[in-house]
Write an enzyme that holds these catalytic residues in place. Structure first.
Site, PDB file in Angstrom:
ATOM      1  N   HIS A  79       0.823  -1.217   0.000  1.00 26.58           N
ATOM      2  CA  HIS A  79       0.000   0.000   0.000  1.00 26.58           C
ATOM      3  C   HIS A  79       0.855   1.265   0.000  1.00 26.58           C
ATOM      4  O   HIS A  79       1.980   1.287   0.496  1.00 26.58           O
ATOM      5  CB  HIS A  79      -1.009   0.008   1.155  1.00 26.58           C
ATOM      6  CG  HIS A  79      -0.434  -0.067   2.534  1.00 26.58           C
ATOM      7  ND1 HIS A  79       0.047   1.029   3.208  1.00 26.58           N
ATOM      8  CD2 HIS A  79      -0.299  -1.113   3.390  1.00 26.58           C
ATOM      9  CE1 HIS A  79       0.455   0.666   4.413  1.00 26.58           C
ATOM     10  NE2 HIS A  79       0.272  -0.631   4.543  1.00 26.58           N
ATOM     11  N   ASP A  81       0.246   4.372   1.378  1.00 27.08           N
ATOM     12  CA  ASP A  81       0.224   5.337   2.481  1.00 27.08           C
ATOM     13  C   ASP A  81       0.979   4.833   3.696  1.00 27.08           C
ATOM     14  O   ASP A  81       1.328   3.660   3.811  1.00 27.08           O
ATOM     15  CB  ASP A  81      -1.215   5.667   2.872  1.00 27.08           C
ATOM     16  CG  ASP A  81      -2.010   4.429   3.305  1.00 27.08           C
ATOM     17  OD1 ASP A  81      -1.794   3.357   2.718  1.00 27.08           O
ATOM     18  OD2 ASP A  81      -2.842   4.544   4.231  1.00 27.08           O
ATOM     19  N   ASP A 118       6.307   0.233   7.100  1.00 20.38           N
ATOM     20  CA  ASP A 118       4.958  -0.261   6.852  1.00 20.38           C
ATOM     21  C   ASP A 118       4.275   0.774   5.953  1.00 20.38           C
ATOM     22  O   ASP A 118       3.864   1.823   6.440  1.00 20.38           O
ATOM     23  CB  ASP A 118       4.203  -0.411   8.178  1.00 20.38           C
ATOM     24  CG  ASP A 118       2.741  -0.724   8.024  1.00 20.38           C
ATOM     25  OD1 ASP A 118       2.327  -1.109   6.919  1.00 20.38           O
ATOM     26  OD2 ASP A 118       2.000  -0.561   9.018  1.00 20.38           O
ATOM     27  N   GLU A 148      -4.646   2.420   2.721  1.00 17.73           N
ATOM     28  CA  GLU A 148      -4.885   1.186   3.467  1.00 17.73           C
ATOM     29  C   GLU A 148      -5.097   1.453   4.950  1.00 17.73           C
ATOM     30  O   GLU A 148      -5.933   0.828   5.602  1.00 17.73           O
ATOM     31  CB  GLU A 148      -3.695   0.234   3.265  1.00 17.73           C
ATOM     32  CG  GLU A 148      -3.889  -1.151   3.869  1.00 17.73           C
ATOM     33  CD  GLU A 148      -3.342  -1.315   5.268  1.00 17.73           C
ATOM     34  OE1 GLU A 148      -3.557  -2.367   5.880  1.00 17.73           O
ATOM     35  OE2 GLU A 148      -2.684  -0.366   5.762  1.00 17.73           O
ATOM     36  N   GLU A 149      -4.342   2.395   5.498  1.00 12.25           N
ATOM     37  CA  GLU A 149      -4.297   2.562   6.942  1.00 12.25           C
ATOM     38  C   GLU A 149      -5.552   3.189   7.538  1.00 12.25           C
ATOM     39  O   GLU A 149      -5.849   2.979   8.711  1.00 12.25           O
ATOM     40  CB  GLU A 149      -3.072   3.416   7.325  1.00 12.25           C
ATOM     41  CG  GLU A 149      -1.726   2.827   6.913  1.00 12.25           C
ATOM     42  CD  GLU A 149      -1.322   1.615   7.748  1.00 12.25           C
ATOM     43  OE1 GLU A 149      -2.139   1.148   8.553  1.00 12.25           O
ATOM     44  OE2 GLU A 149      -0.192   1.142   7.587  1.00 12.25           O
ATOM     45  N   ASP A 172       2.966  -7.055   3.151  1.00 11.50           N
ATOM     46  CA  ASP A 172       2.611  -6.126   4.222  1.00 11.50           C
ATOM     47  C   ASP A 172       2.609  -6.787   5.595  1.00 11.50           C
ATOM     48  O   ASP A 172       1.951  -6.321   6.515  1.00 11.50           O
ATOM     49  CB  ASP A 172       1.229  -5.522   3.929  1.00 11.50           C
ATOM     50  CG  ASP A 172       0.888  -4.347   4.835  1.00 11.50           C
ATOM     51  OD1 ASP A 172       1.816  -3.736   5.393  1.00 11.50           O
ATOM     52  OD2 ASP A 172      -0.311  -4.044   4.982  1.00 11.50           O
ATOM     53  N   HIS A 457       3.172   2.024  13.379  1.00  8.36           N
ATOM     54  CA  HIS A 457       2.150   2.998  13.774  1.00  8.36           C
ATOM     55  C   HIS A 457       2.575   3.831  14.978  1.00  8.36           C
ATOM     56  O   HIS A 457       1.730   4.470  15.604  1.00  8.36           O
ATOM     57  CB  HIS A 457       0.798   2.332  14.046  1.00  8.36           C
ATOM     58  CG  HIS A 457       0.233   1.603  12.874  1.00  8.36           C
ATOM     59  ND1 HIS A 457      -1.037   1.070  12.863  1.00  8.36           N
ATOM     60  CD2 HIS A 457       0.755   1.308  11.659  1.00  8.36           C
ATOM     61  CE1 HIS A 457      -1.260   0.479  11.712  1.00  8.36           C
ATOM     62  NE2 HIS A 457      -0.175   0.609  10.960  1.00  8.36           N
TER      63      HIS A 457
END
Length: 485
Positions: A79, A81, A118, A148-149, A172, A457
């Site tokens: 992904h 983002d 990520d 995606e996030e 991922d 994150h």
């Protein structure tokens, strides 16, 4: 600490050079225009068929190398983002500033922000495959998905017929040596209600800050017992309100739905001369003791603040504190079928109380759809006491494990041949896009793997250099061993 310049001093060289280019392109979720343009132009630069769609996905197709034209078509997927999280004392604009990365003790880290490994490492690997003239592989298509996030917008919007792949390799995952064959589904819940405000008549105002928590991924790390800043702040206010006449003016806690909240701030008032420090310090010390093993850096600060114009009514304050205290958070149930796997959880990701309106946001995950719905019902039932407006949105399906998967068998055999040991076969509690892909392309065979990435994150995110090399070598070997149609 050694700053990364262009990645050329790390191996595999081309992957790291691509990753350092990605670091220089702002790409927070919902603000992916620059990385979208970069990937589109990348495909066109190498004269590869490049397709874009209305939701912001980019698909780049590359023909097979000579002799491998009859292999099944492989879709590589990552992904675009990244999660934009930073420490409070870090000055950084994720929409304009590059990520500052460095090497330390065999890891690549970022300076006070999320690194974006990520899923930047997965993107960089796909780019390296696309640009190489030396690798052996069958027909390839690289799918770079949008957003995606914060909602899996790209996966939700992917249309039938745009992909040709027989096999999808999702890049991922975040634990080298583990092959993922299933994931949880998820759903967002937003709660909103209005409360009565009263004119502030107290002279003393205070700012309470909860910080120093580890945070992390609300799927992959929800089972580690880390503190949730929203729950901790509410517990402090609930206990203090029982002993002292405090009034809440505002609460600002947490952020992204898929990140365990690390910080929360509240503005409160109290009568002049009232002792608020003793009850706050007492409950804070209890919480610190309870979380001493998992959250050694937890701090609770109290400081004088500018007196607000209004505060929440006493009745509504009691209701809010009780409801947030009672609302579910964390692991709800562990899996019966796969030891160590979380089946169902919910993350109280955001609490925003200000100007007469309270908003609380949750992300609930489960590999069992009915269990996911049950948690949503509990949240709705809890806040129904104040007639709150509750909305459940963005529901996405899980990915059911298939132990008879052909690509799983190929991947297992390849890993054992390369590294002389079996990989761990797992499902993950975090949400992967594979469940959504499967709903559109039900016959596609799928697996997910990646290098080791810790603390995604959060500003403590880091990726292990040695495992990136293993991940790359493994990916290339799988591509060499894709069966014919």
């Amino acid at each position: 600490m050694k700053p990364i310049k262009d990645g050329s001093d790390l191996q595999p060289k081309q992957l790291w050079e691509n990753f350092t280019e990605i670091l220089n392109i702002p790409r927070p979720s919902k603000k992916e225009e620059k990385i979208f343009k970069f990937i589109k132009e990348f495909g066109e630069k190498f004269n590869l068929e490049t397709i874009t769609d209305k939701v912001g996905n980019v698909i780049i197709k590359k023909p097979a190398t000579p002799g491998m034209e009859n292999c099944k078509i492989v879709t590589l997927q990552a992904h675009l983002d990244m999660v934009p999280q930073k420490n409070n004392d870090k000055v950084h604009n994720f929409e304009t500033d590059p990520i500052s990365a460095y090497v330390e003790d065999g890891w690549v880290k970022a300076e006070g922000t999320t690194l974006g490994a990520d899923n930047g490492i997965g993107m960089a690997a796909m780019m390296a495959v696309l640009q190489s003239n030396e690798l052996q592989h069958g027909p390839i298509e690289a799918l770079f998905t949008a957003d995606e996030e914060t909602g899996m917008t790209g996966a939700f919007g992917l249309k039938p017929g745009i992909l040709d792949g027989d096999i999808l390799l999702n890049l991922d995952s975040e634990d080298e040596g583990e092959l993922f064959i299933g994931c949880a589904g998820g759903i967002d819940t937003g709660v909103e209600f209005y409360y009565e405000e009263e004119k502030n008549t107290e002279a003393a105002a205070y700012k309470i800050t909860v910080k120093g928590l580890k945070g992390g991924h609300s799927g992959g790390e929800i089972h580690l017992g880390r503190g949730n800043a929203n729950k901790i702040m509410n517990r402090i206010l609930w206990e203090t309100a029982r002993k002292t006449d405090i009034r809440i003016s505002s609460i600002d806690g947490g952020g992204l739905r898929n990140a365990i909240p690390r910080e929360s701030t509240a503005i409160i008032t109290a009568p002049n001369g009232a002792d608020i420090e003793t009850p706050i310090n007492n409950i804070s010390n209890i919480i610190k003791d309870e979380l001493s093993a998992t959250e050694p850096n937890l701090t609770v600060n109290i400081e004088k603040a500018e007196s607000p114009q209004s505060v929440m009514s006493a009745k509504n304050q009691k209701e809010l504190l009780n409801l947030v205290y009672a609302a579910p958070n964390g692991v709800v149930r562990m899996s019966d079928g796969m030891p160590g796997l979380v089946e169902t959880s919910t993350n109280m990701a955001r609490v925003d109380v200000n100007n007469g309106k309270a908003q609380i946001f949750f992300l609930t995950r489960s590999s069992v759809d009915t269990a996911k719905d049950d948690v949503c019902n509990k949240i709705e039932a809890t806040f129904d006491f104040v007639n709150a407006k509750t909305e459940h949105t963005g529901s996405y399906p899980g990915w059911n494990p298939n132990m008879d998967s052909a690509i799983l068998n190929t991947s297992k055999e390849t890993y054992k041949n390369m590294f002389s040991k079996d990989p761990d076969i797992k499902a993950i509690h975090a949400g992967l896009e594979c469940g959504l892909f499967k709903s559109v392309y039900p016959d596609m065979d799928m697996i997910s793997f990646g290098p080791t990435i810790l603390n995604p994150h959060s500003p403590d995110e880091m990726t292990n250099i040695e495992t990136v090399q293993k991940f790359w070598d493994y990916l290339l070997e799988i591509l060499k061993n894709i069966p014919t149609k």
